[in-house]
Design a protein around this motif. Structure first.
Motif, PDB file in Angstrom:
ATOM      1  N   ARG A 209      -4.841   8.361   0.444  1.00 26.82           N
ATOM      2  CA  ARG A 209      -5.762   7.329  -0.059  1.00 26.82           C
ATOM      3  C   ARG A 209      -6.961   7.947  -0.762  1.00 26.82           C
TER       4      ARG A 209
ATOM      5  N   GLU B  57       0.856  -1.185   0.000  1.00 22.09           N
ATOM      6  CA  GLU B  57       0.000   0.000   0.000  1.00 22.09           C
ATOM      7  C   GLU B  57       0.898   1.242   0.000  1.00 22.09           C
TER       8      GLU B  57
ATOM      9  N   ARG C  44      -8.019   7.250  -4.481  1.00 25.66           N
ATOM     10  CA  ARG C  44      -9.328   6.641  -4.730  1.00 25.66           C
ATOM     11  C   ARG C  44     -10.128   7.465  -5.732  1.00 25.66           C
TER      12      ARG C  44
ATOM     13  N   CYS D  73       0.451   4.479   0.122  1.00 24.10           N
ATOM     14  CA  CYS D  73       0.271   5.585   1.069  1.00 24.10           C
ATOM     15  C   CYS D  73       0.841   5.232   2.434  1.00 24.10           C
TER      16      CYS D  73
END
Lengths: 90, 287
Positions: free
Chosen positions: A58, A29, A62, A31
């Protein structure tokens, strides 16, 4: 594969910039990895009045508006300068 | 100097894009204004320069009106450019952001822009300069918001909006129903050369085949009269000597940059219509 690519990228950037190695991205991930890297080198990322830097990161990803990879940003000398950390390019 | 270029800024939403209806708003709250007239609440200059950001400027005016009408100061206006940039970026929301193409000044769809404002947030024009700002840099016309911009915008998420549809009394009745409840209304329509160089007359016809025309987005300022509506526009900026819409000193004493259109024509011309029903607390993020 993506996580491996990111790890190699970070290692290369860190070597060039003379920065400490970032931690291994947890689950790839970006971030979280970027935040971990900033924390590892002693940076204080910009914080909004609500939420956390990781949440902003995020949310941006997104919604398709995050122009820079968090990890890339966190690994560049410019980003580190923003955070007040001195890196000496080799 | 007149602005020779008409910036095409409004693109129609995809057919399958869905909005909440304004009817829920009307059912939930009684009117609190006597007339559907927001002219007295209009403050501050809004100018889109030569950019196709009319959808962003429509939102900027609506947010300013909403704040002014609902007990908040509106002297710190939001950035239309930031809303426009986020709206354009929303077009690529399904792609990995790192693989999204560069932004182009080709306008945006209101659904994308409003969704960007709701999900990603808003910025103040003092932080994200609009063309009226001394800090405006034309070279950044197509830049994407940076992480720092997103951090600021993150604190101003949650914009609420509704789709306004014609009811038993047409668009006029629906627009009035929103405006008397202190909800600013914006609409999109095709604008031709005659409208562009309008100097005060009530517009009663639009030539849809005009090659110099295009899709435009405006905010309704006065819907209280039965014969015509007063709309706001974003091309008139006195310091630049650029004029469009009613000049100063006309008999109706309407402010610069506004114009009139007959309801008969407007009912047919509206492509999409929206009400801004809720605005996040617009405040500069703590340093």
């Amino acid at each position: 594969m993506k996580a491996l690519y990111l790890a190699v990228l970070v290692a290369l950037v860190a070597l060039v910039a003379g920065c400490p190695m970032p931690p291994t991205p947890p689950g790839g991930e970006e971030c979280d990895a970027a935040y971990g890297h900033l924390a590892d080198v002693g940076c204080e990322p910009p914080k909004p009045a609500s939420g956390t830097w990781v949440d902003v990161c995020r949310n941006g990803r997104r919604n398709g508006v995050f122009e820079l990879k968090c990890l890339n940003r966190a690994s560049t000398t410019d980003a580190l300068k923003v955070c007040g950390v001195t890196c000496t390019p080799k | 100097m007149m602005n020779p270029k008409f910036p095409l800024g409004y693109n129609r939403d995809a057919a399958d894009y869905r909005y909440p209806s304004h009817r829920g708003l009307i059912a939930a709250a009684p009117p609190t204004l006597d007339k559907a007239n927001h002219l007295e609440f209009r403050k501050g200059v809004i100018w889109q320069d030569g950019l196709g950001m009319c959808v962003g400027t429509f939102l900027k005016r609506c947010v300013q009106l909403w704040q002014e009408m609902n007990g908040f100061k509106s002297d710190r206006m939001i950035s239309a450019k930031c809303a426009y940039d986020l709206g354009r970026a929303q077009a690529y929301a399904t792609l990995d952001p790192d693989n999204a193409p560069p932004l182009q000044d080709v306008g945006t769809q209101p659904g994308l822009l409003l969704r960007g404002a709701r999900e990603v947030g808003l910025a103040l024009d003092s932080d994200y300069p609009d063309p009226t700002s001394a800090a405006w840099d034309p070279a950044k016309a197509n830049r994407r918001p940076s992480l720092d911009d997103l951090v600021l915008a993150y604190n101003m998420r949650g914009l609420e909006f509704s789709n306004v549809t014609p009811g038993a009394f047409g668009f006029k009745g629906s627009i009035r129903a929103c405006m008397v409840r202190r909800q600013p209304v914006g609409l999109s329509m095709f604008v031709d050369s005659g409208v562009m160089w309008n100097k005060g007359e009530i517009v009663g016809a639009i030539f849809n085949g005009d090659p110099d025309g295009g899709g435009h987005m405006l905010t309704v300022l006065d819907a209280s009269r039965d014969d015509y509506a007063v709309l706001d526009n974003w091309w008139d900026y006195a310091p630049q000597g650029i004029e469009w819409g009613m000049p100063d000193g006309n008999l109706l004493e309407l402010p610069r940059g506004t114009w009139r259109i007959s309801w008969g024509l407007l009912e047919r011309a509206i492509i999409q219509c929206f009400a801004v029903t809720g605005v996040p607390f617009v405040e500069k993020a703590a340093a």
